[in-house]
Design an enzyme around this catalytic site. Structure first.
Site, PDB file in Angstrom:
ATOM      1  N   GLY A 114       0.600  -1.083  -0.154  1.00 63.55           N
ATOM      2  CA  GLY A 114      -0.155  -0.045  -0.524  1.00 63.55           C
ATOM      3  C   GLY A 114       1.059   0.897   0.451  1.00 63.55           C
ATOM      4  O   GLY A 114       0.227   2.400  -0.537  1.00 63.55           O
ATOM      5  N   ASP A 115       1.898   1.243   0.843  1.00 62.99           N
ATOM      6  CA  ASP A 115       3.106   2.531   0.470  1.00 62.99           C
ATOM      7  C   ASP A 115       3.411   2.663  -0.383  1.00 62.99           C
ATOM      8  O   ASP A 115       3.608   3.548  -1.122  1.00 62.99           O
ATOM      9  CB  ASP A 115       4.025   1.998   2.019  1.00 62.99           C
TER      10      ASP A 115
END
Length: 299
Positions: free
Chosen positions: A249-250
């Protein structure tokens, strides 16, 4: 300049143990140390995409120095605040028949330490971008993100990638981008989501509450973006075998931002974000530039 904030970074000690046996001596099959924390992950992927950033946050003790030195060797600029009590945490992540994690506590961050961080934020310039990622340490107040945002000078955009309550509290400050996944989106509204129409409906609700752009990741179903102009962009999922979802996600946030800064085109930004998220998910650590480029070409 891009700034990332990681309030409670870590050294992630990732080990592989064949058939872990509690109460016995076990030996590692492999071991690696990664510099952890959601904001640090974003800075790492931005570096792979030739975007400079400065990592902010708190460190302490010999582990904090190891983290700072390690990032410097990787070419990632940091301006961490060193606090007096405790040490930067070590998170043990064991992969065996089952995955087990033991996460450290982290240092004690005082009001004086927090004021130092806020003073750093106050010095940002118009057109800078601040990325707030992850949870708030237990030693800090639940409104920490709000207090940070209130220090932002005019013209500074900010991106928020946080859990339900943290995210909902800061929508009124109009984040440039938020990135819930479909499960987190459902949790924000205490509902169930069963279709793309549902995702669009609730993502628009987040825009009505203040979010400028809403990027929803949907695992095997790809990703969907509602942009500030009312556009809806869809992207299929990258194809590959998921090895490790930590940091995916990052990576998506970093790729989206790098793509938008490069072109100003939201469709391109979504594509690059999806490539970055997939490339990280398909490898044991965060993705490298070549891996991202290979995935990008398949989308």
């Amino acid at each position: 300049m891009i700034y990332t904030v990681t309030l409670n970074p870590a050294l992630d000690y990732v080990i592989q143990v064949d058939h872990f046996r509690p109460g016995s001596i076990n030996r590692n099959k492999s071991e690696n140390i990664y510099f952890g924390g959601k904001g640090i992950n974003v800075s790492t992927i931005l570096r792979e995409l030739d975007q400079e950033s400065t990592a902010l946050g708190f460190i302490a003790g010999f582990t904090g120095k190891a983290l700072s030195d390690g990032l410097n060797q990787m070419g990632i600029v940091s301006d961490f605040i060193t606090v007096e009590k405790g040490m930067t945490r070590i998170n043990v992540k064991m992969k065996s028949d089952e995955e087990t994690e033991i996460n450290g506590t982290g240092p004690l961050i005082t009001e004086t330490d927090f004021e130092t961080l806020k003073n750093q934020i106050r010095k940002l310039q118009a057109d800078d971008i601040l990325i707030l990622s992850g949870s708030i340490p237990s030693c800090m107040q639940s409104d920490t993100y709000e207090k940070i945002i209130e220090c932002l000078p005019e013209g500074v955009r900010f991106i928020a990638d946080a859990e339900k309550d943290l995210l909902l509290k800061i929508l009124k400050y109009k984040p440039f981008l938020i990135k819930p996944n479909n499960l987190e989106l459902a949790a924000m509204f205490d509902t169930e989501i069963s279709s793309e129409e549902d995702i669009i409906y609730y993502a628009r609700k987040l825009q009505e509450k203040g979010a400028v752009n809403v990027l929803v990741s949907m695992a095997k179903d790809g990703a969907l973006l509602l942009d500030e102009k009312g556009g809806i962009h869809r992207m299929k999922a990258a194809k590959g075998t998921v090895v490790n979802s930590v940091g995916a996600g990052d990576s998506m946030v970093a790729g989206f931002l790098a793509g938008w800064l490069k072109t100003g085109d939201y469709a391109y930004a979504l594509k690059l974000g999806t490539a970055c998220g997939g490339a990280t998910a398909f490898h044991s650590g965060l993705a490298a530039k070549q891996e991202i480029e290979e995935i990008f070409e398949t989308l």
